[in-house]
Design an enzyme around this catalytic site. Structure first.
Site, PDB file in Angstrom:
ATOM      1  CB  THR A  41      -0.939  -0.023   1.234  1.00 18.27           C
ATOM      2  OG1 THR A  41      -1.822  -1.114   1.091  1.00 18.27           O
ATOM      3  CG2 THR A  41      -1.743   1.245   1.359  1.00 18.27           C
ATOM      4  CE1 TYR A  54      -5.888  -0.629  -0.434  1.00 16.32           C
ATOM      5  CE2 TYR A  54      -3.734  -0.653  -1.481  1.00 16.32           C
ATOM      6  CZ  TYR A  54      -4.591  -1.086  -0.485  1.00 16.32           C
ATOM      7  OH  TYR A  54      -4.144  -1.989   0.446  1.00 16.32           O
ATOM      8  CB  THR A 120       0.412  -3.527   6.315  1.00 16.62           C
ATOM      9  OG1 THR A 120      -0.843  -3.665   5.647  1.00 16.62           O
ATOM     10  CG2 THR A 120       0.900  -2.104   6.254  1.00 16.62           C
ATOM     11  CG  ASP A 121      -2.459  -7.325   3.825  1.00 19.30           C
ATOM     12  OD1 ASP A 121      -2.793  -6.564   4.747  1.00 19.30           O
ATOM     13  OD2 ASP A 121      -3.053  -7.362   2.726  1.00 19.30           O
ATOM     14  CE  LYS A 193      -2.858  -4.893   8.374  1.00 19.50           C
ATOM     15  NZ  LYS A 193      -3.017  -4.936   6.919  1.00 19.50           N
ATOM     16  CD  GLU A 314      -8.333 -28.197  27.368  1.00 20.05           C
ATOM     17  OE1 GLU A 314      -8.191 -26.997  27.029  1.00 20.05           O
ATOM     18  OE2 GLU A 314      -9.406 -28.809  27.297  1.00 20.05           O
TER      19      GLU A 314
HETATM   20  C1  SIN Z   1      -1.015  -2.910   2.841  1.00 23.64           C
HETATM   21  O1  SIN Z   1       0.106  -2.736   2.433  1.00 23.64           O
HETATM   22  O2  SIN Z   1      -1.466  -2.231   3.791  1.00 23.64           O
HETATM   23  C2  SIN Z   1      -1.960  -3.924   2.316  1.00 23.64           C
HETATM   24  C3  SIN Z   1      -1.564  -4.537   1.033  1.00 23.64           C
HETATM   25  C4  SIN Z   1      -0.295  -5.284   1.130  1.00 23.64           C
HETATM   26  O3  SIN Z   1      -0.024  -5.893   2.149  1.00 23.64           O
HETATM   27  O4  SIN Z   1       0.439  -5.256   0.140  1.00 23.64           O
END
Ligand code: SIN
Length: 359
Positions: A41, A54, A120-121, A193, A314
Site C-alpha cells: 500500500t 486502490y 502490511t499484510d 498486525k 490442556e
Molecule cells: C497494505 O500494504 O497495507 C496492504 C496490502 C499489502 O499488504 O500489500
C-alpha cells in the site's frame, strides 16, 4: 588523427562510467542507506484521495523517495526495486532474494543500513524471516503504510522518513530486524498486525515497542526478545527453496481430515492455528498424532491474537508428538518450522521445541 584519439579517450571514459557501480557520492558525513522496495500500500494508488479502493504496488522506489521532504538530509540513499507486489504475493522466493541481497549489501563497508518498503499484510512474516537469516548487526528496517500514496493523510512518507532515520541511527545496531510504522519501532519477533485498516494497526502485545521514531528522532527503550541475525542458527547461503509447511485453522467442529489432506498434498510440516491454548478437536488431535508418528512435525500455535501457547497445557505434547509454538503466531511458527526442516528434516521433537522457545 587527433579526432580519433579524442574519440578513443571519450569511449574509454564512458566505459569506465558505465561499469562503475552506483556509489554514494553525496555527503560523506551521512550514513549510506539502501532502500529495497517490494510494493504494498505504501506504493499503492487509489482512484480518489478519500476512497478506500486502490491497487497496491504501483509507485516505483524513486517516486516514493522523492515524495518525502528532507529525507536526503538523513542519509545518502539509493533505491532498488526488488519486486512491486501486494504483500499477499510475497513468496519464499522473494524472501530468499531479499536475504541474499541484504547480506551482500551489508557486507560492504560503504553500506550502513537497509530499509525495506513492504505491504502490511505479510510484513511481520518477512521481518521474522529476515531476522533469522540476515548475518549482520547493521540496521534492517521494514516500513509500510496503511494508506496509499494518493490518500488524504497518507502515512507512507512519514513512515519512510522515520524508517530511514532508524536505519541511519547508531542505536539500531544489534537490534535485529525491526518494523517502523506509526512512530513506533517494533521487533521482528514480537510485531503483529492487530487491526485491519487504521494507521495504528501494528503492535507488539506481548513485549511492547522497542522504541519510538518521531519525525526522525529515534529512541530505543528495550532490547528485542529472541535470538536473531548474527546469533541465529539459520542461513540462506546457497539455499533455493524451503520445505512446504501448511497451516490448519482450528474452529468448533473442524473437519478432521485437513492434516491428512495437507500431508498428501506434500506438506512436510503442519502448524495448527488452534483454539485457545493451541487446542484442536479429538479427531484433529488423532490426525496430529498420526502425522508426528510418521515423521511429520506438528506445531501447536493459536488463533487467539495475543499470548503464548503453553507446553503441556490442556494438550500434553508428549502424548501426541506435538510441539508448542510458544510466542510465535501461526504465520511466524510456519517460517521457523520451514527453516528448521530445511536444516534438519529429521529434527527430534525435543530439539524442535527448544527452537520454538529460543526464537
Ligand atoms: C497494505 O500494504 O497495507 C496492504 C496490502 C499489502 O499488504 O500489500
Amino acid at each position: 588523427m587527433k579526432t580519433k584519439l579524442f574519440l578513443k579517450s571519450l569511449l574509454v571514459i564512458l566505459l569506465i562510467i558505465a561499469i562503475t557501480p552506483a556509489t554514494f557520492s553525496q555527503d560523506k558525513k551521512l550514513p549510506n542507506i539502501v532502500i529495497l522496495a517490494t510494493g504494498g500500500t505504501i506504493a499503492g494508488e487509489g482512484s480518489s484521495a478519500t476512497g478506500s479502493s486502490y491497487t497496491a504496488g504501483k509507485i516505483g522506489i524513486e517516486s516514493m523517495i522523492d515524495a518525502v521532504p528532507n529525507i536526503r538530509k538523513l542519509a545518502n540513499l539509493t533505491g532498488e526495486q526488488t519486486v512491486n507486489v501486494g504483500s499477499q504475493d510475497i513468496s519464499v522466493a522473494v524472501w530468499i532474494t531479499l536475504a541474499n541481497r541484504i547480506n551482500e549489501l551489508l557486507a560492504k563497508d560503504d553500506v550502513d543500513g537497509i530499509v525495506i518498503t513492504h505491504g502490511t499484510d505479510t510484513q511481520e512474516e518477512t521481518a521474522f524471516f529476515l531476522n533469522l537469516v540476515v548475518k549482520s548487526e547493521k540496521p534492517v528496517v521494514l516500513v509500510a503504510a496503511m494508506r496509499t500514496s494518493t490518500a488524504l493523510s497518507a502515512d507512507g512518507p512519514l513512515n519512510l522518513y522515520n524508517g530511514v532515520a532508524v536505519a541511519a541511527s547508531a542505536e539500531a545496531h544489534g537490534k535485529g530486524v525491526v518494523v517502523v510504522i506509526n512512530d513506533v519501532i517494533l521487533s521482528a519477533h514480537a510485531v503483529k498486525k492487530m487491526l485491519t485498516t487504521p494507521v495504528h494497526a501494528f503492535m507488539s502485545p506481548e513485549h511492547g515497542q522497542l522504541g519510538t521514531a518521531n519525525f526522525g528522532l529515534v529512541e530505543f527503550f528495550h532490547e528485542p526478545h529472541g535470538v536473531h541475525t548474527v546469533n541465529s542458527d539459520f542461513s540462506m547461503d546457497g539455499i533455493k527453496e524451503l520445505p512446504r509447511v501448511d497451516i490448519v485453522y482450528g474452529c468448533a467442529d473442524m473437519s478432521t481430515d485437513l492434516i491428512d489432506i495437507m500431508i498428501k498434498a506434500g506438506a512436510k510440516g503442519i502448524i495448527i492455528a488452534g483454539v485457545g491454548d493451541g487446542n484442536m478437536n479429538k479427531g484433529t488431535l488423532e490426525a496430529a498424532k498420526r502425522a508426528t508418528a510418521s515423521g511429520i512435525p506438528v506445531v501447536r500455535a493459536t488463533r487467539v491474537p495475543v499470548g503464548a501457547v503453553l507446553i503441556h497445557g490442556e494438550v500434553v505434547d508428549q502424548d501426541y508428538g506435538t510441539v508448542s509454538s510458544d510466542e510465535l503466531n501461526p504465520q511466524k511458527a510456519r517460517i521457523l518450522l520451514m527453516l528448521a526442516l530445511q536444516k534438519d528434516k529429521d529434527m527430534s521433537r525435543e530439539k524442535l521445541q527448544e527452537l520454538f522457545i529460543k526464537y
